[in-house]
Design an enzyme around this catalytic site. Structure first.
Site, short mmCIF file in Angstrom:
data_model
loop_
_atom_site.label_atom_id
_atom_site.label_comp_id
_atom_site.label_asym_id
_atom_site.label_seq_id
_atom_site.Cartn_x
_atom_site.Cartn_y
_atom_site.Cartn_z
N HIS A 266 0.91 -1.21 0.02
CA HIS A 266 -0.04 -0.10 -0.13
C HIS A 266 0.92 1.21 0.03
O HIS A 266 0.79 2.09 -1.00
CB HIS A 266 -1.04 -0.07 1.19
CG HIS A 266 -2.04 -1.24 1.21
ND1 HIS A 266 -2.75 -1.59 0.05
CD2 HIS A 266 -2.24 -2.09 2.28
CE1 HIS A 266 -3.41 -2.57 0.70
NE2 HIS A 266 -3.03 -3.03 1.76
N ASP A 317 -5.05 -8.19 -2.97
CA ASP A 317 -5.26 -8.12 -1.48
C ASP A 317 -6.51 -8.66 -1.08
O ASP A 317 -6.54 -9.92 -0.90
CB ASP A 317 -5.33 -6.38 -1.37
CG ASP A 317 -5.27 -6.10 0.26
OD1 ASP A 317 -5.13 -7.09 0.94
OD2 ASP A 317 -5.54 -4.89 0.44
#
Length: 449
Positions: A266, A317
């Site tokens: 991220h 993810d």
């Protein structure tokens, strides 16, 4: 040795024409250009190297869509996390294997040939470690073997509920380890891996790991990759400052010797200085733009980061929607929305946005998962073919093909996918898609009944 022949192929130095690729023992043994196909060659249109999915929680595929209901006015990542905790409390190792296999099949069909599984679901439903510490790691390995995807297993160390060694919440009990227990888990997990799988380690985040614990577990990676969540949420950044006086990425760069073995997943909320320092470190930023949009995380500063020479990869993810081209497209589209301009991640020397996205994610993803990428002698025979008859690719040239696929093709543009030289997807469908999907339906149906 057998051979695949392509009209064009995306090679490390650019597009080649009339390309003949020899495959032997799961690796690329030869690459010839400007040659005719031989009678025994398997012929296809366009070849691309497979992509690495740098960040996956396979079991979360089973909860996709369950959190898309407004339940409170401040619904955000943290409230989504509560839904996730309730879902995972039901999962057995067999459930994890069935759900993860479905996710991996979908990854292969979309062009991912290796996955970095950020695996933190280690304990039984009561929070007690299984008699075999690698019980659930074995479920991940089984899913990879069923689907055929390459695996870089990243066992997650998770010890605390927040910065400063705060106590864990009840919903986190299936994640928790101490350093000694984690060392046993890593070694047990290593023993489960097939020959072509790799192992790294993943300190979950600075919220879940103290500095001393971080120092203790990093050597367990050996020469494998190191992945960590960092700066996904503004609240996380604020809490890190309150704990340490520094932002998460700033703290890691100052204290953890971050280098090209690291993937910071991220890294959404960066100052300009953090962005430039991360780029200079050689680490990979693991971007998951579809999940980051779904969770309302924010937008990674990709324009500045890439201009500074930063490496990136893409991941799925939460597996809310598995689509390699969709992740690449979302990286660019998020920048367009943030800057209100177009074609931001290309440049004058390489004007194709699709080519810039694909090349960056292919190289950065391979680095993040510890493998050699690209269609080159000695690399794994992990590749895919695009269907030249797909309507979105009509009239495409090498200069426009990746733009057409990433931005305009929807599904069906990928014809075949090979992993380790074996064809796992043909005609756009995984060879075992029906059997894996049936097991997935039974599993999820039972869990949600």
């Amino acid at each position: 040795m057998r051979h695949l022949w392509f009209d064009i192929a995306c090679l490390p130095l650019g597009w080649g024409r009339r390309v003949r690729i020899g495959v032997d023992g799961g690796a690329i043994a030869s690459v010839e250009t400007d040659v005719d196909a031989q009678p025994s060659d398997e012929r296809h249109g366009a070849a691309l190297p497979g992509l690495c999915n740098v960040h996956s929680h396979g079991f979360q595929r089973g909860m996709a869509g369950l959190s898309e209901r407004r339940g409170r006015p401040d619904d955000d990542f943290w409230s989504w996390r509560e839904v996730m905790y309730r879902f995972l409390d039901r999962l057995s190792p067999e459930d994890i294997a069935a759900i993860t296999a479905q996710a991996y099949v979908e990854m292969l069909e979309s062009g991912f040939t290796r996955v970095g599984e950020f695996h933190y679901l280690h304990n039984d439903v009561d929070g007690v470690r299984y008699a075999d510490p690698a019980e659930t790691a074995g479920a991940i390995v089984a899913a990879a073997e069923t689907s055929g995807i390459g695996l870089t297993l990243l066992p997650v160390f998770y010890a605390h509920g927040d910065f400063g060694a705060a106590a864990a919440a009840p919903g986190q009990r299936r994640f928790l380890s101490d350093v000694d227990g984690f060392a046993r888990l890593v070694e047990a997990s290593r023993a489960t891996l097939p020959a072509d799988a790799l192992l790294g380690v993943a300190p979950h985040s600075l919220r879940a790991v103290t500095p001393d614990e971080l120092s203790a577990i990093l050597p367990l990676a050996g020469d494998g990759p190191i992945h960590i969540h960092a700066a996904e949420q503004v609240r996380e950044v604020e809490a890190c400052i309150a704990w340490s006086g520094a932002r998460p990425v700033e703290w890691l760069l100052d204290h953890a010797a971050v280098d090209d073995r690291w993937c910071l997943v991220h890294a959404t909320h960066l100052t300009d200085r953090e962005c430039d320092r991360l780029a200079a470190s050689g680490a990979v930023a693991g971007l998951c733009p579809v999940t980051e949009a779904n969770l309302g995380d924010g937008i990674f500063p990709a324009v500045r980061y890439l201009a500074a020479g930063g490496w990136f990869g893409v991941g799925t993810d939460s597996n809310i929607l598995i689509d390699a081209a969709g992740e690449l497209r979302a990286v660019e589209y998020a920048q367009r929305l943030a800057h209100r301009r177009r074609a931001l991640l290309a440049d004058e020397d390489k004007p194709s946005v699709g080519q810039a996205l694909f090349a960056g994610a292919q190289a950065g993803g391979a680095q993040a998962l510890g493998v050699r990428g690209g269609l080159a002698v000695g690399a794994p025979a992990d590749l895919l073919s695009l269907d030249p008859d797909h309507p979105a690719l009509a009239g495409a040239t090498p200069d426009t093909l990746l733009d057409r696929w990433i931005f305009a093709a929807r599904h069906g543009a990928i014809d075949c996918v090979w992993r380790g030289g074996r064809k796992w997807v043909e005609g756009g469908r995984h060879v075992d898609a029906d059997a894996v999907a049936e097991r997935y339906r039974r599993t999820v149906g039972g869990l949600l009944a």
